[in-house]
Design a protein around this motif. Structure first.
Motif, PDB file in Angstrom:
ATOM      1  N   GLY A 466     -62.254 -35.892  10.578  1.00  0.00           N
ATOM      2  CA  GLY A 466     -62.759 -37.214  10.229  1.00  0.00           C
ATOM      3  C   GLY A 466     -61.927 -37.895   9.164  1.00  0.00           C
ATOM      4  O   GLY A 466     -61.712 -39.116   9.206  1.00  0.00           O
ATOM      5  N   ASN A 527     -64.596 -37.282  22.928  1.00  0.00           N
ATOM      6  CA  ASN A 527     -64.114 -37.683  21.615  1.00  0.00           C
ATOM      7  C   ASN A 527     -62.612 -37.439  21.491  1.00  0.00           C
ATOM      8  O   ASN A 527     -61.858 -38.306  21.009  1.00  0.00           O
ATOM      9  CB  ASN A 527     -64.872 -36.895  20.546  1.00  0.00           C
ATOM     10  N   PHE A 564     -65.497 -42.454  18.804  1.00  0.00           N
ATOM     11  CA  PHE A 564     -65.545 -41.665  17.580  1.00  0.00           C
ATOM     12  C   PHE A 564     -66.845 -41.932  16.827  1.00  0.00           C
ATOM     13  O   PHE A 564     -67.532 -41.000  16.394  1.00  0.00           O
ATOM     14  CB  PHE A 564     -64.349 -42.013  16.692  1.00  0.00           C
ATOM     15  N   ARG A 568     -70.204 -38.770  16.777  1.00  0.00           N
ATOM     16  CA  ARG A 568     -70.113 -37.900  15.602  1.00  0.00           C
ATOM     17  C   ARG A 568     -71.375 -37.054  15.425  1.00  0.00           C
ATOM     18  O   ARG A 568     -71.312 -35.850  15.217  1.00  0.00           O
ATOM     19  CB  ARG A 568     -69.872 -38.761  14.347  1.00  0.00           C
ATOM     20  N   PHE A 588     -69.360 -35.588   5.383  1.00  0.00           N
ATOM     21  CA  PHE A 588     -68.504 -36.347   6.304  1.00  0.00           C
ATOM     22  C   PHE A 588     -68.216 -37.740   5.743  1.00  0.00           C
ATOM     23  O   PHE A 588     -67.088 -38.240   5.838  1.00  0.00           O
ATOM     24  CB  PHE A 588     -69.188 -36.488   7.664  1.00  0.00           C
ATOM     25  N   GLN A 592     -64.545 -39.165   5.152  1.00  0.00           N
ATOM     26  CA  GLN A 592     -64.116 -40.371   5.850  1.00  0.00           C
ATOM     27  C   GLN A 592     -63.851 -41.510   4.876  1.00  0.00           C
ATOM     28  O   GLN A 592     -62.921 -42.299   5.070  1.00  0.00           O
ATOM     29  CB  GLN A 592     -65.173 -40.761   6.872  1.00  0.00           C
TER      30      GLN A 592
END
Length: 652
Positions: A466, A527, A564, A568, A588, A592
């Motif tokens: 990510g 993905n 994406f 997730r 995450f 990110q």
């Protein structure tokens, strides 16, 4: 032993409420760990409050409000690249110096996620959304008076990004609170606001800058954000409902009680849209081995607290919920009143040799749900709503993908995914006193920033992947129109490249939702293929600058990033588990967000060095491809990790 008498009803019929007695609400005492540990009494029974979404009604107003919030926030966020050239020219600095203004906005939009969620856990979606709207509107208004790029870093970037996050997180999460059966559809409709906003704000922002200058354009965007304040008012809480177990000793005639329960079951369906949240630990439960208070936030993460289902099952083992199926589980097309559990060890011993076929006269407990209208209430804070205490709060897909949902009744599912608050948590809510860091905030942060997840190879791969995805994610949004202008396109035409990304993002979300719902389609491969295609297209996007080629590239990129974003949560549930979804998403967001902070400045610095967009787009596309390549072995690594976990778990 657990004995159940199912009541088979249609799939559209949900077990939501059954009338109850007039027993007053009781709050348990607690020990050092914060969990209720009162001794059981003869007149006390387990009870819990939880959200069972109404699946419609006011929920569609919430979807519309969420759509508008995403429309405005993401529209402004993804079209921020239009401000780069005017700011660069006014302050006479390079593109690499201006780039952090927008990357900080994009990064803190994600980094602040755990903290915005923790505030929403304590104060509710409505309050956080309104506060975020005011913060961002003020930040954008103050940006009008910017005297340097560094000023914009702090005000427009960091302050504006935090405000954006406080709007975005409640707008996304509140939809899941209102929908169960239609959750995937409702969430998809709400998130489509992102693509529509990008499509609309790209030409709108360009027009505002051309006619009024970048300062006035930023201030007007701040005025748009006040609309989110009005939308936040629509995020009203659902009315609470309490679930309790009725001991069989309360009535001698169990047969008559079941007939009454069926009759009440038919009448309670009319109250289906008046449900809310909050759970209280029953005084007779003793989860002494659950929580160690010695954590970095002073409380343990949410998975260390019992669920409402465990409260009713009387479980003393934290791992039993994860490792074994609940006794008496009935398939979804034959709805039991509830998964009944033992009430006393002696009763379990007496019934241990009983025949399940003759279970009706031996049922230990029957679920009863207290309607708020059925008895006096002490205050409107009698039941506490805690959205972050749910395992599925970040899950935006169809609940039909979850075995926890398909193997239980609707009510049983919500009991299984809702963790209980402690007595301190409830008392803080009822006292109304200002707390510097309330337990509801600390517990949410401890959950979303659970560093123990770094022991999981599967989590590490998904988190680092990510990070690399976000390194390349915002670069096309920021520079694709500017690159087209530098290669001979008119400004009015180049802005539609960003609009193309926005409209294909909508189509991508819809298509991805449909394809991922097919049982034979792997979300992981979908993905990986999407990110790989987006990365390759980004690397090759500078070969030609005719209209078909550039618009085609933007369409492919929009589809890739939509996959994406949509997949997730599904990947986390499939490879790490639903119970860890909230924990994973907090970290995450940090990974990110850090990638978003660094991505655009890296591209800007490369452009300053090479005086060309070619290297910047190639590097950004390479980041996307690398993030996909990292995920290819996730399936094998996850299976290895789970098998290793089974071998290391002692057999009971």
């Amino acid at each position: 032993m657990c004995l159940v008498k199912p009541q088979c009803i249609s799939d559209d019929t949900m077990v939501q409420r059954v009338a109850t007695d007039e027993r007053p609400f009781e709050t348990p005492s607690s020990d050092e760990s914060g969990l209720g540990r009162d001794s059981p009494t003869d007149d006390s029974e387990p009870e819990a409050a939880l959200v069972v979404p109404p699946d419609g009604g006011w929920g569609w107003v919430v979807v519309a409000a969420s759509f508008i919030c995403n429309f405005i926030v993401d529209g402004i966020l993804f079209c921020g690249g239009s401000f780069q050239k005017p700011i660069q020219n006014e302050f006479n600095v390079t593109g690499g110096v201006v780039a952090p203004v927008f990357s900080l906005l994009q990064g803190f939009y994600l980094i602040a996620g755990p903290f915005a969620s923790a505030l929403a856990n304590k104060y509710g979606f409505r309050v956080v959304t309104i506060l975020g709207s005011m913060i961002t509107a003020c930040a954008f208004s103050l940006s009008y008076f910017a005297s340097s790029v560094e000023y914009l870093y702090l005000i427009y970037g960091i302050m504006g990004g935090i405000g954006f996050c406080m709007i975005y997180m409640p707008a996304v999460l509140t939809v899941g609170f209102y929908f169960e059966r239609w959750r995937a559809l409702a969430t998809g409709l709400a998130l489509c606001g992102s693509g529509v906003g990008t499509f609309v704000f790209a030409p709108l922002t360009d027009s505002l800058i051309s006619n009024y200058g970048w300062r006035v354009a930023v201030a007007i965007n701040g005025a748009f954000l006040l609309i989110c304040l009005v939308c936040g008012l629509a995020f009203r809480p659902i009315q609470p409902v309490r679930v309790t177990l009725a001991d069989q000793r309360e009535e001698d005639d169990t047969s008559r009680r079941h007939e009454e329960a069926v009759e009440k079951l038919n009448s309670m369906l009319k109250l289906h849209n008046k449900l809310d949240s909050g759970i209280s630990m029953p005084p007779e439960m003793r989860f002494t081995n659950r929580v160690s208070p010695h954590t970095w936030m002073g409380v343990a993460n949410n998975t260390r607290y019992p669920t409402a289902e465990e409260v009713f099952r009387g479980s003393n083992s934290h791992l039993s919920r994860r490792s074994s199926a609940t006794a008496g589980t009935i398939k979804h097309n034959c709805k039991p009143l509830f998964i009944a559990s033992s009430v006393a060890e002696k009763d379990e011993q007496e019934d241990s040799n009983s025949n399940v076929d003759n279970a009706e006269p031996l049922i230990a407990n029957t679920v009863k749900i207290v309607t708020r209208e059925a008895r006096p209430r002490r205050s409107h804070l009698d039941l506490v709503a805690r959205p972050m205490y749910r395992d599925d709060i970040f899950f935006g897909g169809s609940l039909a993908r979850l075995p926890q949902y398909t193997s239980r009744t609707s009510l049983g599912y919500h009991l299984a995914v809702t963790h209980v608050p402690t007595k301190e948590d409830t008392q803080e809510e009822q006292s109304g006193k200002c707390q510097l860091c309330p337990e509801a905030v600390r517990r949410a942060l401890a959950t979303m920033l659970d560093v123990s997840l770094f022991r999981s190879p599967t989590f590490n791969i998904l988190a680092i992947s990510g990070f690399f995805t976000m390194l390349g994610f915002f670069v096309p949004y920021t520079y694709v129109a500017q690159r087209a202008e530098d290669n001979g396109w008119t400004k009015s035409k180049s802005v539609w490249l960003i609009s193309t990304i926005g409209i294909t993002n909508i189509l991508g979300r819809i298509a991805c939702g449909l394809v991922s719902s097919m049982p034979k389609v792997s979300p992981l491969w979908l993905n990986n293929i999407a990110l790989t295609a987006g990365g390759v297209a980004t690397m090759m996007s500078g070969l030609y600058f005719n209209e078909i080629y550039q618009f085609g590239y933007c369409a492919i990129f929009g589809l890739a990033v939509a996959c994406f974003a949509s997949l997730r949560s599904i990947l986390v549930v499939e490879y790490i588990g639903l119970e860890q979804l909230t924990n994973c998403f907090g970290l995450f967001l940090l990974f990110q967000g850090l990638g978003a902070v660094l991505g655009v400045p890296i591209a800007g610095a490369l452009m300053d060095l090479t005086h060309s967009y070619t290297i910047s787009f190639c590097v950004s596309g390479g980041f996307l491809i690398f993030s996909a390549v990292m995920c290819y072995p996730v399936d094998y690594i996850s299976r290895w990790e789970k098998s290793r976990s089974k071998l290391s778990t002692p057999k009971v």
